[in-house]
Design a protein around this motif. Structure first.
Motif, PDB file in Angstrom:
ATOM      1  N   ALA A 441       0.842  -1.203   0.000  1.00 54.07           N
ATOM      2  CA  ALA A 441       0.000   0.000   0.000  1.00 54.07           C
ATOM      3  C   ALA A 441       0.874   1.249   0.000  1.00 54.07           C
ATOM      4  O   ALA A 441       0.579   2.244  -0.661  1.00 54.07           O
ATOM      5  CB  ALA A 441      -0.928  -0.004   1.207  1.00 54.07           C
ATOM      6  N   SER A 493      -6.710  -2.631  -1.957  1.00 56.37           N
ATOM      7  CA  SER A 493      -5.929  -3.592  -1.175  1.00 56.37           C
ATOM      8  C   SER A 493      -6.749  -4.854  -0.957  1.00 56.37           C
ATOM      9  O   SER A 493      -7.972  -4.856  -1.102  1.00 56.37           O
ATOM     10  CB  SER A 493      -5.576  -2.983   0.189  1.00 56.37           C
ATOM     11  OG  SER A 493      -4.811  -1.805  -0.016  1.00 56.37           O
ATOM     12  N   THR A 537      -3.489  -4.823  -4.602  1.00 57.02           N
ATOM     13  CA  THR A 537      -2.473  -5.474  -3.776  1.00 57.02           C
ATOM     14  C   THR A 537      -3.097  -6.726  -3.163  1.00 57.02           C
ATOM     15  O   THR A 537      -4.307  -6.772  -2.934  1.00 57.02           O
ATOM     16  CB  THR A 537      -1.978  -4.552  -2.636  1.00 57.02           C
ATOM     17  OG1 THR A 537      -2.965  -4.552  -1.595  1.00 57.02           O
ATOM     18  CG2 THR A 537      -1.692  -3.158  -3.140  1.00 57.02           C
TER      19      THR A 537
HETATM   20 MG   LIG Z   1      -1.956  -3.080   2.325  1.00 50.99          MG
END
Ligand SMILES: [Mg+2]
Ligand SMILES: Nc1ncnc2c1ncn2[C@@H]1O[C@H](COP(=O)(O)OP(=O)(O)OP(=O)(O)O)[C@@H](O)[C@H]1O
Length: 656
Positions: A441, A493, A537
């Motif tokens: 991140a 994420s 991610t």
């Molecule tokens: Mg993350």
């Protein structure tokens, strides 16, 4: 005939002497005598010293008349290229090769024949200089090194200081002190450029024409490079080379223990040092943050926007206000800063605010997207807009090779308009995978800063929680909002949380969100538009099916920090707790946290503070506190996990 300075005296003073008028054009009546082992020299009875004195003096008289006529008259040199230079360049016998390019302005006549002011001789054609059998354009191979005339030199050798024009190669000037006055400038041409010659490479004219050639100081500025297809010398004008593309800073790579970091060594790194391309962390205790922490003011209307894609001019100080411009200070968020806030690397040159051509990170007109209800947009703006401080490359410890790859394969292509029409569009999607807390991140935020983009953050678990319908709505709103606030980065994420049917109550939601996700990644809700970069991610890349994995043009492994990077992360985290370890203690801690992610190092420091019962921070953390915390906080990623990341990277990663 080899003229030497005494030849230049008036005729009546010439000492009676034998002249070796050796010529190289054998007349049929003469035979070639080859001196033993010597070069072929042609000799003629009349060219020997056994000719009668009368003949010799007649000859001399004739030459003297011929040349004194030349010497005295105002000398006008034909323009270059008026001769078959090939004939003079190598004294080729017979008619010279036709000159490449347009017909020369002069017939291929003898060197002087066509000169105004000289007596008209029997020149013309291959008549040579005034008919002299030795000086015609049909000179055979030169017998004298450096003398392209090949025969007796009969023309003046102009000294270096001469302000006259360049003499066509092979033109043999009269030697002697009685040099003819320099020819009028108008007749002079700039010399052919260096390396120029029928066989030499074509020359790319400098844009501004020729600088005055050395020794030609008095010359009028040479004609500007011809726009016509031919140059003054008759050569076809070379097409100017396109300006070479500006050189890219060679990626300085980062050394880190490959074994420990488990990263591919494809992009071998030189050691991280202070002189790398990114101004990297200087491994030293950082300054304690100011009492209220660095402040990142918000935009004045409470919004936070990317800095609109205007890379800072080189050397610009890190603006205290972060990437979102002026306004009231924001609470300090996000990662601590590693090392003095130096320019992480030379910024891209200030871009002219020209509309980025298609394929760049264009900024569309910004009209609100149709079909996006205000409620959803409000939700996105309030819940997803990340107004955290800007993250420079220098804020991410280690990861040198990955940073270089992200910059070269993503940031630069997006920041720079395509080099030529039709060049491939830069990637718009990138997947960062690796252990939890490894900095995925953080890198996503860093990309937003580098691109000057608005950052919208989503978490897979957050989207899946409220149920499929709601989640899908949010997802579409996020993509649409990203599109109407370009340039923007949409950071999703825990991507895997969107895909996988899960045992718990969100099973249906998670699986059901795959379809809208893929639709948005395909541009269904604006993702594919210029100006939107999607960063996904995951710490579980194996959970991504082929369809999802293939939607990400780039896939990079974010490995655990290596030793030096751990040291930097620890230093930063400890400074925030007012703790500064000595070298030995820090080294021991770095050693003891092998396999920790950046996130886990932060947790270690927090645990140490908690364990020391220091919420109020009455005393700085000590090494002992950290040792105690180590018993409670450990790395989550197992060696097996790390191996599986490396395997997945080998199979699907973009490598770096
Ligand atoms: Mg993350
Ligand atoms: N290389 C690094 N340099 C500096 N800080 C780091 C680094 N890696 C991680 N951190 C810090 O660790 C914390 C977690 O980082 P981040 O959220 O980026 O991890 P992540 O990989 O996204 O984790 P997750 O998989 O759980 O989402 C952040 O506070 C971040 O600043």
């Amino acid at each position: 005939m080899h003229w030497t300075p005494e030849h230049a005296q008036p005729l009546n003073q010439w000492p009676e002497q034998h002249l070796d008028v050796s010529s190289t054009t054998p007349s049929p009546a003469h035979k070639l005598e080859l001196p033993p082992g010597g070069r072929q020299r042609c000799h003629y009875a009349w060219a020997h010293d056994d000719i009668s004195a009368l003949t010799a003096s007649n000859l001399l008289k004739r030459y003297a008349e011929k040349y004194s006529g030349v010497l005295d008259s105002p000398y006008e040199r034909p323009t270059l290229g008026g001769y078959g230079d090939a004939a003079f360049l190598n004294g080729a016998k017979g008619d010279p090769e036709p000159w490449p390019g347009p017909e020369p302005p002069y017939p291929l006549a003898s060197l002087h024949e066509s000169l105004p002011g000289t007596k008209s001789g029997s020149g013309g054609g291959s008549g040579g200089l005034g008919g002299s059998p030795v000086l015609a354009g049909n000179l055979p191979e030169p017998l004298y090194a450096g003398n392209a005339c090949g025969g007796p030199s009969v023309a003046p050798e102009y000294g270096a200081g001469y302000g006259g024009g360049y003499l066509a190669p092979g033109y043999c000037a009269q030697t002697g002190t009685a040099l003819p006055p320099p020819p009028p400038a108008a007749l002079l041409q700039p010399p052919p450029p260096p390396g120029y010659g029928p066989s030499g490479p074509l020359y790319n004219y400098p844009a501004g024409g020729y600088a005055a050639q050395p020794g030609y100081g008095a010359l009028p500025p040479p004609p500007a490079p011809p726009s016509a297809p031919y140059l003054t010398s008759g050569l076809a004008a070379p097409t100017p080379l396109p300006a070479p593309a500006p050189p890219r800073p060679a990626p300085t790579s980062y050394g880190f223990q490959a074994a420990e970091a488990g990263v591919s060594l494809k992009r071998k790194a030189a050691d991280e040092g202070a002189d790398g391309r990114y101004r990297k962390y200087i491994y030293e205790p950082a300054k304690a943050p100011a009492a209220d922490g660095a402040s990142y003011p918000n935009t004045d209307n409470g919004e936070c926007r990317g800095n609109g894609f205007r890379p800072k001019p080189p050397g610009a100080a890190e603006e205290a206000s972060g990437k979102y411009g002026g306004g009231v200070p924001l609470k300090v968020l996000g990662s601590p800063v590693y090392g003095p806030q130096l320019e992480p690397f030379e910024k891209f040159p200030e871009r002219a605010p020209a509309p980025a051509p298609r394929g760049g990170f264009a900024v569309p007109s910004g009209e609100p997207l149709k079909g996006l209800d205000p409620g959803a947009l409000e939700l996105v703006t309030s819940k997803m807009l990340d107004c955290g401080p800007p993250v420079q490359w220098a804020d991410v410890a280690g990861q040198g090779a990955l940073k270089a790859a992200l910059e070269e394969e993503l940031v630069w292509p997006l920041l720079r308009p395509p080099a030529y029409p039709g060049s491939p569009r830069p990637p718009r999607t990138v997947l960062l995978f690796g252990p939890r807390g490894a900095g995925k991140a953080l890198l996503g935020r860093c990309l937003a800063t580098q691109l000057g983009a608005t950052l919208l953050r989503l978490r897979g678990t957050t989207l899946a929680a409220p149920g499929a319908a709601e989640g899908a709505h949010l997802l579409q709103a996020a993509f649409a909002a990203a599109r109407c606030r370009p340039p923007s980065v949409l950071l999703i994420s825990e991507l895997d949380a969107l895909l996988q049917a899960r045992e718990d109550g969100v099973a249906a939601a998670a699986g059901a969100l795959q379809a809208p996700l893929l639709a948005c990644l395909d541009g269904g809700c604006g993702a594919g538009a210029d100006g939107v970069l999607v960063v996904g991610t995951t710490s579980r890349p194996a959970a991504l099916d082929d369809a999802t994995r293939q939607r990400f043009a780039l896939r990079f492994y974010v490995a655990l920090p290596d030793g030096p990077a751990r040291g930097q992360i620890l230093q930063r985290a400890l400074v925030q707790h007012g703790c500064a370890l000595n070298e030995r203690e820090l080294a021991a801690l770095v050693q003891g946290t092998q396999g920790f992610s950046g996130g886990e190092l932060g947790q270690l420091c927090q645990q140490a503070a908690a364990g020391a019962g220091l919420p109020g921070l009455q005393r700085p953390l000590s090494y002992k506190d950290l040792e105690a915390a180590l018993a409670k906080v450990g790395p989550r990623a197992s060696p097996k996990d790390l191996d599986s990341y490396v395997e997945w990277d080998k199979m699907y990663g973009s490598g770096h």
